[in-house]
Structures are given as C-alpha cells and as structure tokens.
Design a protein around this motif. Structure first.
Motif, PDB file in Angstrom:
ATOM      1  N   GLY A 104     -45.871   2.661  -0.917  1.00 22.71           N
ATOM      2  CA  GLY A 104     -46.384   2.417  -2.259  1.00 22.71           C
ATOM      3  C   GLY A 104     -47.680   3.115  -2.551  1.00 22.71           C
ATOM      4  O   GLY A 104     -48.069   4.060  -1.864  1.00 22.71           O
ATOM      5  N   GLU A 105     -48.329   2.627  -3.583  1.00 23.54           N
ATOM      6  CA  GLU A 105     -49.492   3.312  -4.135  1.00 23.54           C
ATOM      7  C   GLU A 105     -50.562   3.567  -3.085  1.00 23.54           C
ATOM      8  O   GLU A 105     -50.700   2.824  -2.123  1.00 23.54           O
ATOM      9  CB  GLU A 105     -50.035   2.554  -5.342  1.00 23.54           C
ATOM     10  N   PHE A 113     -46.668  -1.797  -5.673  1.00 23.68           N
ATOM     11  CA  PHE A 113     -46.721  -1.096  -6.949  1.00 23.68           C
ATOM     12  C   PHE A 113     -48.057  -1.402  -7.614  1.00 23.68           C
ATOM     13  O   PHE A 113     -48.413  -2.561  -7.785  1.00 23.68           O
ATOM     14  CB  PHE A 113     -45.589  -1.553  -7.878  1.00 23.68           C
ATOM     15  N   TYR A 133     -50.588   4.354 -11.811  1.00 23.38           N
ATOM     16  CA  TYR A 133     -49.654   5.473 -11.875  1.00 23.38           C
ATOM     17  C   TYR A 133     -48.229   4.958 -11.753  1.00 23.38           C
ATOM     18  O   TYR A 133     -47.992   3.885 -11.225  1.00 23.38           O
ATOM     19  CB  TYR A 133     -49.907   6.467 -10.734  1.00 23.38           C
ATOM     20  N   GLN A 141     -45.083   4.827  -9.747  1.00 31.67           N
ATOM     21  CA  GLN A 141     -44.790   5.058  -8.341  1.00 31.67           C
ATOM     22  C   GLN A 141     -43.294   5.244  -8.130  1.00 31.67           C
ATOM     23  O   GLN A 141     -42.604   4.360  -7.641  1.00 31.67           O
ATOM     24  CB  GLN A 141     -45.320   3.906  -7.475  1.00 31.67           C
ATOM     25  N   ALA A 161     -42.301   4.945  -4.509  1.00 29.16           N
ATOM     26  CA  ALA A 161     -42.242   3.562  -4.030  1.00 29.16           C
ATOM     27  C   ALA A 161     -40.925   2.908  -4.441  1.00 29.16           C
ATOM     28  O   ALA A 161     -40.286   2.215  -3.638  1.00 29.16           O
ATOM     29  CB  ALA A 161     -43.425   2.767  -4.574  1.00 29.16           C
TER      30      ALA A 161
END
Length: 152
Positions: free
Chosen positions: A10-11, A86, A90, A92, A95
């Motif tokens: 993820g992020e 998440f 942005y 993702q 993700a």
C-alpha cells in the motif's frame, strides 16, 4: 502457533509500516514482515537500470512493472497474511491490485484505511477478512492470530 510471514502493501507516504513493525516487536510477536520496494525512484527505475533505457515511457514503465511484479508475486505468495493500506492522498492502484492477488491466492487479507474511504473501497473491504482503521488495530489482530489472547 509459530511465527507468521506478513506482507505490507500500500501507500508509501506515511509511516504505517513502521508503526505495525514496531508494535509487533514491542508485543514480542514472531513475525517476518516483507513489502514492495518503497523507494519510489527505485521502483520506477528498476527496469531501465537493470535491462536498459527505453525511448518510450510506456516501455520503460512496462519493464519496471514486470520486475516489480516478480517481487510482489513472490512475497505475496510466501505470505500468511497480506495487509493492504489505502491512504487518501493518491490513488493506490497497485495496492488494489495486490489485494486482488492476495484474495485470488486465498491469502488472509487485512485492509487498512480511514473511514472516509469505506465507500470507494467497499469491494476490496468485502474481500478482506478484517478492515482496520489504525496500525494499532492491525497489530492487535496479528497478536490475536498468533496467541489467541485479547488485549483488554
């Protein structure tokens, strides 16, 4: 239960991975954590650096995406649990794709996001076995999975 292998997807713009890793260490949990490459430049440039530069950005990105996919598929394949974070800054896409891979492989999936993302992530949340709002909740889930004990 012996240790777990947990993939953190993820992020990359907050310290959520470190929070989970530090929380697990403080709780004495036997967990090996893995993750995608979180240095954005390395992730973007790996194809061109390793296999040669391309004139068109499409092919440059294509090379990098495939090399990153080798890492992602391998590490998700080895994971017992996949945590996907998440963020709201942005989109993702990676993700979401990782969550889909984990689900397709039958991996235990934990999704982590703020309440504000509940609606746009309803399908991803629906595939998850747990949806957490904080890194601390993820640590508590991992501790429960390993020990069966509840923090009260």
């Amino acid at each position: 239960m012996s240790g777990l292998n947990v993939y953190l997807s993820g992020e990359i713009h907050t310290d959520w991975r470190e929070q989970i890793e530090q929380g697990a260490k403080a709780a004495g949990l036997d967990i090996v954590f893995t993750a995608p490459v979180t240095v954005h430049e390395n992730s973007d440039d790996c194809g061109a650096v390793i296999l040669g530069e391309e004139e068109r950005t499409f092919w440059r990105d294509h090379k990098g995406a495939k090399i990153n996919a080798i890492r992602t598929r391998t590490l998700i394949g080895k994971a017992d649990i996949v945590v996907v974070r998440f963020g709201d800054k942005y989109k993702q896409w990676n993700a979401a794709f990782d969550a889909g891979i984990a689900y397709a492989l039958g991996k235990s999936l934990i999704v982590l996001h703020d309440l504000s993302l509940t609606h746009p992530l309803k399908e991803v949340d629906g595939a998850a076995l747990a949806v957490a709002e904080t890194a601390g909740q993820v640590v508590e889930i991992l501790a429960y999975v390993l020990t069966g004990d509840l923090k009260r």
